[in-house]
Design a protein around this motif. Structure first.
Motif, PDB file in Angstrom:
ATOM      1  N   VAL A 169       8.084  -2.556   1.611  1.00  0.00           N
ATOM      2  CA  VAL A 169       6.793  -1.905   1.786  1.00  0.00           C
ATOM      3  C   VAL A 169       5.721  -2.869   1.297  1.00  0.00           C
ATOM      4  O   VAL A 169       5.995  -3.731   0.450  1.00  0.00           O
ATOM      5  N   PRO A 170       4.505  -2.738   1.789  1.00  0.00           N
ATOM      6  CA  PRO A 170       3.442  -3.666   1.384  1.00  0.00           C
ATOM      7  C   PRO A 170       3.251  -3.683  -0.117  1.00  0.00           C
ATOM      8  O   PRO A 170       3.229  -2.636  -0.775  1.00  0.00           O
ATOM      9  N   GLY A 171       3.169  -4.885  -0.672  1.00  0.00           N
ATOM     10  CA  GLY A 171       2.927  -5.035  -2.094  1.00  0.00           C
ATOM     11  C   GLY A 171       4.168  -4.976  -2.955  1.00  0.00           C
ATOM     12  O   GLY A 171       4.073  -5.123  -4.183  1.00  0.00           O
ATOM     13  N   LYS A 172       5.307  -4.758  -2.342  1.00  0.00           N
ATOM     14  CA  LYS A 172       6.557  -4.696  -3.101  1.00  0.00           C
ATOM     15  C   LYS A 172       7.545  -5.724  -2.569  1.00  0.00           C
ATOM     16  O   LYS A 172       7.440  -6.187  -1.433  1.00  0.00           O
ATOM     17  N   GLU A 173       8.518  -6.053  -3.407  1.00  0.00           N
ATOM     18  CA  GLU A 173       9.547  -6.994  -2.984  1.00  0.00           C
ATOM     19  C   GLU A 173      10.506  -6.321  -2.000  1.00  0.00           C
ATOM     20  O   GLU A 173      10.686  -5.103  -2.010  1.00  0.00           O
ATOM     21  N   ARG A 174      11.117  -7.159  -1.187  1.00  0.00           N
ATOM     22  CA  ARG A 174      12.122  -6.666  -0.256  1.00  0.00           C
ATOM     23  C   ARG A 174      13.340  -6.209  -1.065  1.00  0.00           C
ATOM     24  O   ARG A 174      13.838  -6.942  -1.919  1.00  0.00           O
ATOM     25  N   GLU A 175      13.810  -5.009  -0.795  1.00  0.00           N
ATOM     26  CA  GLU A 175      14.898  -4.455  -1.594  1.00  0.00           C
ATOM     27  C   GLU A 175      16.146  -4.197  -0.759  1.00  0.00           C
ATOM     28  O   GLU A 175      16.069  -3.900   0.434  1.00  0.00           O
TER      29      GLU A 175
ATOM     30  N   THR B 229      10.030   5.157   4.059  1.00  0.00           N
ATOM     31  CA  THR B 229       9.104   4.435   4.923  1.00  0.00           C
ATOM     32  C   THR B 229       9.012   2.975   4.498  1.00  0.00           C
ATOM     33  O   THR B 229       8.744   2.672   3.342  1.00  0.00           O
ATOM     34  N   ALA B 230       9.270   2.079   5.440  1.00  0.00           N
ATOM     35  CA  ALA B 230       9.282   0.644   5.144  1.00  0.00           C
ATOM     36  C   ALA B 230       9.563  -0.113   6.443  1.00  0.00           C
ATOM     37  O   ALA B 230       9.912   0.480   7.464  1.00  0.00           O
ATOM     38  N   VAL B 231       9.423  -1.422   6.365  1.00  0.00           N
ATOM     39  CA  VAL B 231       9.950  -2.293   7.407  1.00  0.00           C
ATOM     40  C   VAL B 231      11.384  -2.637   7.015  1.00  0.00           C
ATOM     41  O   VAL B 231      11.630  -3.093   5.897  1.00  0.00           O
ATOM     42  N   TYR B 232      12.299  -2.417   7.935  1.00  0.00           N
ATOM     43  CA  TYR B 232      13.713  -2.648   7.674  1.00  0.00           C
ATOM     44  C   TYR B 232      14.149  -3.950   8.340  1.00  0.00           C
ATOM     45  O   TYR B 232      13.855  -4.186   9.516  1.00  0.00           O
TER      46      TYR B 232
END
Length: 121
Positions: free
Chosen positions: A39-45, A90-93
């Motif tokens: 998600v914007p502003g967060k690291e890819r998890e 909600t995120a880019v996967y």
């Protein structure tokens, strides 16, 4: 290997989506595959990963029991079935591939372009 993730979209909370990660250039059976999200502003998890033959899987605690990773090496594709979706999903996967199954983002050498998943409340 080139990866393409698709299948994202908009869904209401409680709904389901199935993401696909299609490989080209090399057979996907040569690789373990992981799904990550950002998600914007967060690291890819890390979300989930599967071993080359599918005998071993692992999930983030936040998706355990709701998401299922699987693969069909004959179709050169890995799937992420997402059920009981929540707005927090909600995120880019992104899908990623490497020779060794891992939950660590930096392990993966090959990445797809990402597909947006939006879950509304």
């Amino acid at each position: 290997v080139q990866l393409q993730a698709f299948g994202g979209g908009w869904v209401q909370a409680g709904g389901s989506l199935r993401l696909s990660c299609a490989a080209s250039g090399r057979t996907i059976s040569s690789y373990a595959v992981g799904w990550f999200r950002q998600v914007p502003g967060k690291e890819r998890e890390f979300v989930a990963r599967i071993s080359r033959r599918g005998g071993s899987t692992s999930y983030a605690d936040s998706v355990k029991g709701r998401f299922t990773i699987s693969r069909d090496n004959a179709k050169n594709t890995v799937y992420l079935q997402m059920n009981s979706l929540e707005p927090e999903d909600t995120a880019v996967y992104y899908c990623a591939a490497d020779s060794t199954p891992s939950t660590t983002r930096s392990t993966y050498d090959y990445w797809g372009q990402g597909t947006q998943v939006t879950v509304s409340s």
